[in-house]
Motif scaffolding. Sequence first.
Motif, PDB file in Angstrom:
ATOM      1  N   ASN A  11       0.832  -1.183   0.000  1.00  0.00           N
ATOM      2  CA  ASN A  11       0.000   0.000   0.000  1.00  0.00           C
ATOM      3  C   ASN A  11       0.875   1.244   0.000  1.00  0.00           C
ATOM      4  O   ASN A  11       1.644   1.471   0.942  1.00  0.00           O
ATOM      5  CB  ASN A  11      -0.919  -0.012   1.234  1.00  0.00           C
ATOM      6  CG  ASN A  11      -1.909   1.121   1.206  1.00  0.00           C
ATOM      7  OD1 ASN A  11      -1.522   2.273   1.152  1.00  0.00           O
ATOM      8  ND2 ASN A  11      -3.183   0.771   1.241  1.00  0.00           N
ATOM      9  N   GLN A  13       0.176   4.303   0.443  1.00  0.00           N
ATOM     10  CA  GLN A  13      -0.107   5.212   1.543  1.00  0.00           C
ATOM     11  C   GLN A  13       0.663   4.803   2.802  1.00  0.00           C
ATOM     12  O   GLN A  13       1.154   5.658   3.547  1.00  0.00           O
ATOM     13  CB  GLN A  13      -1.611   5.232   1.837  1.00  0.00           C
ATOM     14  CG  GLN A  13      -2.474   5.764   0.702  1.00  0.00           C
ATOM     15  CD  GLN A  13      -2.461   7.284   0.620  1.00  0.00           C
ATOM     16  OE1 GLN A  13      -1.779   7.941   1.403  1.00  0.00           O
ATOM     17  NE2 GLN A  13      -3.189   7.836  -0.329  1.00  0.00           N
ATOM     18  N   SER A  14       0.761   3.521   3.028  1.00  0.00           N
ATOM     19  CA  SER A  14       1.498   3.044   4.201  1.00  0.00           C
ATOM     20  C   SER A  14       2.975   3.367   4.087  1.00  0.00           C
ATOM     21  O   SER A  14       3.631   3.749   5.070  1.00  0.00           O
ATOM     22  CB  SER A  14       1.309   1.533   4.360  1.00  0.00           C
ATOM     23  OG  SER A  14      -0.041   1.220   4.600  1.00  0.00           O
ATOM     24  N   ILE A  16       4.311   5.828   2.316  1.00  0.00           N
ATOM     25  CA  ILE A  16       4.437   7.271   2.481  1.00  0.00           C
ATOM     26  C   ILE A  16       4.346   7.632   3.960  1.00  0.00           C
ATOM     27  O   ILE A  16       5.089   8.480   4.469  1.00  0.00           O
ATOM     28  CB  ILE A  16       3.344   8.012   1.696  1.00  0.00           C
ATOM     29  CG1 ILE A  16       3.528   7.819   0.184  1.00  0.00           C
ATOM     30  CG2 ILE A  16       3.337   9.503   2.037  1.00  0.00           C
ATOM     31  CD1 ILE A  16       4.790   8.420  -0.369  1.00  0.00           C
ATOM     32  N   SER A  17       3.448   6.974   4.661  1.00  0.00           N
ATOM     33  CA  SER A  17       3.272   7.231   6.093  1.00  0.00           C
ATOM     34  C   SER A  17       4.542   6.920   6.870  1.00  0.00           C
ATOM     35  O   SER A  17       4.901   7.637   7.811  1.00  0.00           O
ATOM     36  CB  SER A  17       2.094   6.401   6.630  1.00  0.00           C
ATOM     37  OG  SER A  17       1.922   6.615   8.004  1.00  0.00           O
ATOM     38  N   ASN A  33       4.705  15.403   5.302  1.00  0.00           N
ATOM     39  CA  ASN A  33       3.875  14.691   4.323  1.00  0.00           C
ATOM     40  C   ASN A  33       4.239  15.109   2.896  1.00  0.00           C
ATOM     41  O   ASN A  33       4.384  14.263   2.003  1.00  0.00           O
ATOM     42  CB  ASN A  33       2.403  14.980   4.594  1.00  0.00           C
ATOM     43  CG  ASN A  33       1.485  14.227   3.642  1.00  0.00           C
ATOM     44  OD1 ASN A  33       1.471  13.006   3.594  1.00  0.00           O
ATOM     45  ND2 ASN A  33       0.715  14.976   2.863  1.00  0.00           N
ATOM     46  N   TRP A  37       5.870  12.616  -0.104  1.00  0.00           N
ATOM     47  CA  TRP A  37       5.342  12.438  -1.453  1.00  0.00           C
ATOM     48  C   TRP A  37       6.370  12.873  -2.504  1.00  0.00           C
ATOM     49  O   TRP A  37       6.471  12.258  -3.574  1.00  0.00           O
ATOM     50  CB  TRP A  37       4.037  13.215  -1.620  1.00  0.00           C
ATOM     51  CG  TRP A  37       2.862  12.503  -1.027  1.00  0.00           C
ATOM     52  CD1 TRP A  37       2.210  12.787   0.131  1.00  0.00           C
ATOM     53  CD2 TRP A  37       2.217  11.352  -1.578  1.00  0.00           C
ATOM     54  NE1 TRP A  37       1.194  11.884   0.343  1.00  0.00           N
ATOM     55  CE2 TRP A  37       1.167  10.996  -0.693  1.00  0.00           C
ATOM     56  CE3 TRP A  37       2.399  10.583  -2.720  1.00  0.00           C
ATOM     57  CZ2 TRP A  37       0.323   9.922  -0.919  1.00  0.00           C
ATOM     58  CZ3 TRP A  37       1.558   9.506  -2.957  1.00  0.00           C
ATOM     59  CH2 TRP A  37       0.541   9.176  -2.072  1.00  0.00           C
ATOM     60  N   ARG A  48       1.912  12.092  -8.167  1.00  0.00           N
ATOM     61  CA  ARG A  48       1.169  11.721  -6.967  1.00  0.00           C
ATOM     62  C   ARG A  48      -0.135  11.018  -7.330  1.00  0.00           C
ATOM     63  O   ARG A  48      -0.518  10.023  -6.706  1.00  0.00           O
ATOM     64  CB  ARG A  48       0.886  12.963  -6.121  1.00  0.00           C
ATOM     65  CG  ARG A  48       0.173  12.659  -4.813  1.00  0.00           C
ATOM     66  CD  ARG A  48       0.267  13.838  -3.880  1.00  0.00           C
ATOM     67  NE  ARG A  48      -0.414  13.590  -2.626  1.00  0.00           N
ATOM     68  CZ  ARG A  48      -0.305  14.347  -1.542  1.00  0.00           C
ATOM     69  NH1 ARG A  48       0.468  15.427  -1.585  1.00  0.00           N
ATOM     70  NH2 ARG A  48      -0.956  14.062  -0.436  1.00  0.00           N
ATOM     71  N   GLN A  52      -1.203   7.267  -6.298  1.00  0.00           N
ATOM     72  CA  GLN A  52      -2.390   7.016  -5.489  1.00  0.00           C
ATOM     73  C   GLN A  52      -3.400   6.122  -6.186  1.00  0.00           C
ATOM     74  O   GLN A  52      -4.035   5.275  -5.562  1.00  0.00           O
ATOM     75  CB  GLN A  52      -3.059   8.346  -5.119  1.00  0.00           C
ATOM     76  CG  GLN A  52      -2.307   9.145  -4.078  1.00  0.00           C
ATOM     77  CD  GLN A  52      -2.980  10.465  -3.794  1.00  0.00           C
ATOM     78  OE1 GLN A  52      -3.289  11.232  -4.709  1.00  0.00           O
ATOM     79  NE2 GLN A  52      -3.220  10.735  -2.518  1.00  0.00           N
TER      80      GLN A  52
END
Length: 319
Positions: A11, A13-14, A16-17, A33, A37, A48, A52
């Motif tokens: 994932n 998002q994970s 990036i987190s 953040n 990215w 981006r 995503q």
Amino acid sequence: MLTIVDPKMSNIQSQISNIQSALQAAYPADEANALAWWIAEELTGLSRTELQFGCKGTNFSSHMQEIETIIDRLLHFEPIQYIFGHTLWNGLDLKVTPSTLIPRPETAELVERINEKMLNDQRPTTNDQRPTTVLDIGTGSGCIAIALKKAHPEWSVTGIDISPEAIEVAKENARRNNVDVHFEVADIFSDQMTKYLNKWYMVNDQMVNEKMVNIVVSNPPYICESEKVSMKSNVLDYEPSTALFVPDSDPLLFYRRIAELFFRTPYTIHRTPKYLFFEINEAYGPQLSAMLSGLGYTDIQIHKDIYGKDRIIEARMAR
């Protein structure tokens, strides 16, 4: 060693987190953040939106070592633009190095103001077909000169800087943005500058009309030495101090020199309107306006930036 990416993660998002969490030791959450990215986009070559929505399962397992190095440099407040060697500014992809300042949004506003001014300028009704000619002093990365040439391919644009390293960067930026801008090393405080102007404008004491300047623009050093105490490490420790600072005893040093050079050169008597544009320290707008007025400049205007600070001054040279 930081463990930034779990190779098993699918994932984006994970992932990036994880990067964001590592950066939050030194940066606010929103900035961390944005940096996370930025790293993802640079290393994958994807936007981006693509990351995503178009590339499910993308991960950074092949970039773990590189990511750790980048994060370590960011935690030491090195600008990400220097880490990756370029930045996107005002629609341009510009190379930046520690020899050049990183272009700011305020400087894009300066370019916009010049474009607006010249769009509304009522030039004399003659058969004069000469192009608008621009001289950018202290060009650095070449961002102002290149942006003006990109917007006005018919203009003749030259950029000068005291730094040979900066001029090489500016030349490369002109090439990568497909514009023809002339860049040259010159020191405005030396006899070289006077000779440069004489060479450019005069031949045997006769005015060389095709070399007349319509616009002089500069974003010179304007931060006082005393302001260093309130500045961040990413600027103080990495960006070139010679392009940033002026002595507290003479904050108008560069503005005065440029204004005097161009007001005293013989081309000022020519009938074509000539304009001077500066990016300025918000604390010195009134003093700079008074100085220009004292030299004989007219139609002096100060414009605020998007933050409400006095940031641009324009003036008209004598005819």
